[in-house]
Each structure stands twice: as C-alpha cells, then as structure tokens.
Write an enzyme that holds these catalytic residues in place. Structure first.
Site, mmCIF file in Angstrom:
data_model
loop_
_atom_site.group_PDB
_atom_site.id
_atom_site.type_symbol
_atom_site.label_atom_id
_atom_site.label_comp_id
_atom_site.label_asym_id
_atom_site.label_seq_id
_atom_site.Cartn_x
_atom_site.Cartn_y
_atom_site.Cartn_z
ATOM 1 N N SER A 51 -12.297 28.108 15.799
ATOM 2 C CA SER A 51 -11.956 28.058 17.380
ATOM 3 C C SER A 51 -13.390 27.576 17.922
ATOM 4 O O SER A 51 -14.441 27.747 17.627
ATOM 5 C CB SER A 51 -11.593 29.318 17.774
ATOM 6 O OG SER A 51 -10.636 29.937 17.260
HETATM 7 N N1 SAH Z 1 -11.149 33.141 13.421
HETATM 8 C C1 SAH Z 1 -11.172 31.926 12.371
HETATM 9 C C2 SAH Z 1 -10.094 30.908 12.811
HETATM 10 C C3 SAH Z 1 -9.257 30.801 11.669
HETATM 11 S S1 SAH Z 1 -7.893 29.654 12.103
HETATM 12 C C4 SAH Z 1 -12.555 31.361 12.403
HETATM 13 O O1 SAH Z 1 -13.405 31.644 13.256
HETATM 14 O O2 SAH Z 1 -12.611 30.304 11.786
HETATM 15 C C5 SAH Z 1 -6.493 30.871 11.990
HETATM 16 C C6 SAH Z 1 -6.353 31.389 10.479
HETATM 17 O O3 SAH Z 1 -5.199 32.327 10.489
HETATM 18 C C7 SAH Z 1 -6.181 30.606 9.311
HETATM 19 O O4 SAH Z 1 -7.070 30.387 8.243
HETATM 20 C C8 SAH Z 1 -4.765 30.884 8.826
HETATM 21 O O5 SAH Z 1 -4.527 30.664 7.323
HETATM 22 C C9 SAH Z 1 -4.824 32.475 8.972
HETATM 23 N N2 SAH Z 1 -3.484 33.088 9.208
HETATM 24 C C10 SAH Z 1 -2.317 32.672 9.567
HETATM 25 N N3 SAH Z 1 -1.443 33.442 9.464
HETATM 26 C C11 SAH Z 1 -1.802 34.637 8.937
HETATM 27 C C12 SAH Z 1 -1.405 35.612 8.501
HETATM 28 N N4 SAH Z 1 -0.070 35.910 8.402
HETATM 29 N N5 SAH Z 1 -2.278 36.559 7.675
HETATM 30 C C13 SAH Z 1 -3.297 36.381 7.678
HETATM 31 N N6 SAH Z 1 -4.277 35.228 7.930
HETATM 32 C C14 SAH Z 1 -3.152 34.266 8.650
#
Ligand code: SAH
Length: 227
Positions: free
Chosen positions: A68
């Site tokens: 993000s």
């Molecule tokens: N907070 C992270 C942002 C990651 S983007 C950072 O700072 O980099 C969102 C993430 O959520 C992705 O890696 C995706 O694979 C994960 N995601 C999506 N659905 C999910 C679920 N049901 N359980 C766990 N992770 C999930």
C-alpha cells in the site's frame, strides 16, 4: 561507497515521505510517525523498484499484489489505535511492511497470508530486521486465526465485500478493526468498534485495495459481487 550513498539517499527519502506525505496530510500520532520514519520500506520491495520505495503510491510486490501507499499504511495504523498491550490480527501479510509497523507498536502480531510465497518472503525480511513478535499463518484469513484466539485489534489489508463474520467474532469487546469494504475497484476504509451491545462503524475515506479472496470474501475470478 556507492552503497553508503544509496542508504543515505533512501534515509533522506524516508524522512521526506514522513514530512510531505504523512504530516502535511494530517497524520499526527507521534508513535506512528516515528515507526514510519524508522522502518526501511525499500527492504520490502524488489531491487528493481528501489528508487520508487518512498513514492506516494502503491507498488507491485509480485503475484498481482501491491504494497500500500505509505499514507494509507499510516492512516490505517493511526485509526487502529495500537498500543504496547495490543494483540493484533492482520489479514494480508503481503510484503510484511504493515506487519513490521504493527509489530513495533503492539505486543504481538498474528498475520495471515493466503499466498505462501508472500508469507515466506515477509518472514525473511522481518527476521533480517530483528522483528520477532510476529506469528505467521498461511491460509484463508477470512476464517480467522486457526485457534480461535481473540484480538484487541484487527486489520484487513485487502478489499472485502463485508466484515467477515469469523473476524468480527475474534475481535474483543472494546477492540477496533480497520477494513476496506466495497466493490472490487472502489472501497470505503471503515473503522469498526466492538462494543458490549454491538458494532459501531465509521467511514474514514475512499480507497482501493486488491481483493480479499476467501470463504468470507470475494472469489478469485468474480467481478466484485458478493459470494
Ligand atoms: N499489507 C500488505 C499489503 C498486501 S496486499 C503490505 O504491506 O504489503 C493484500 C494481501 O492480501 C495480498 O498479499 C493477498 O494475497 C492477501 N490476501 C487476499 N485475500 C486473503 C485472505 N483471504 N487471507 C489472507 N491473505 C489474503
């Protein structure tokens, strides 16, 4: 010598990010500002994108996912009202950047990521940064932490159609959750407070996250409709 210059440049960009992207936009929690000024965001992104580490936007982290924008990380963290007594559940470990920030502010972070490669990568980076108060799980975070533990704070860093019920259950009374809720391409960042007599929610701002994919989220291929 080259390397020292690069490190100094990134440290300067980090200070500028805190000042220009966070403080001027109204982030005022000093502990959030201090931690955002300390955690090296460049470690969480690929070598090819190093020069963009402190840009005012999200960046790709592989597998179609994104880290993000710094401002959104700061805003979500500030809204979550974390203190040293907090056990925090994070859904969507991704790069681990938000995880690292929460770990510095809270007692213990429990983080779930559905993609093993992302989780393993985040585990390596946090180890390198000597951040040890994090438990990792790989799986569907919409179903909650596997042992049914309850949490003081819950943060979901992917776009959900609604607050997943297992997560609402695992939030302690008196606790807060921050979650982007809405359609695939546009959501509202929501602050949810669990009170003894029910939930109170407040919209913070519009936002755009990648999809939360799971039993209580979106399906992998749908067009943003509820499952
Ligand atoms: N907070 C992270 C942002 C990651 S983007 C950072 O700072 O980099 C969102 C993430 O959520 C992705 O890696 C995706 O694979 C994960 N995601 C999506 N659905 C999910 C679920 N049901 N359980 C766990 N992770 C999930």
């Amino acid at each position: 010598m080259q390397q020292i210059n690069e490190k100094d440049k990134l440290a300067l960009q980090r200070r500028q990010m805190v000042q220009m992207q966070l403080i001027t936009r109204g982030i005022s929690d000093q502990s959030v500002l201090a931690v955002m000024g300390e955690i090296p965001r460049e470690k969480f992104i690929s070598a090819l994108l190093q020069s963009q580490a402190y840009d005012d936007n999200p960046l790709p982290i592989g597998d179609g996912q994104t880290i993000s924008q710094p401002y959104i990380v700061a805003l979500m963290t500030e809204e979550l009202r974390v203190n040293k007594k907090c056990d925090i559940l994070e859904i969507g470990t991704g790069s681990g950047y938000q995880t690292a920030i929460l770990a510095k502010l809270g007692r213990q972070v429990y983080t779930i990521e559905r993609l093993e490669s992302q989780s393993l990568n985040a585990q390596l980076i946090l180890k390198e940064l000597n951040i040890t108060n994090v438990d990792f799980q790989v799986g569907d975070g919409t179903c909650g932490w596997s042992d049914g533990k309850e949490f003081d704070r819950i943060i979901i860093t992917a776009a959900a159609p609604y607050m997943p019920e297992p997560l609402a259950k695992q939030l302690k009374v008196g606790g807060f959750a921050v979650i982007p809720i809405g359609a695939e391409f546009a959501q509202e960042l929501m602050l949810i407070e669990k009170k003894a007599d029910g939930f109170k929610s407040k919209a913070i701002c519009g936002c755009r996250f990648v999809k939360l994919i799971g039993k209580f989220g979106y399906t992998e291929k749908d067009d943003g409709k509820r499952i």
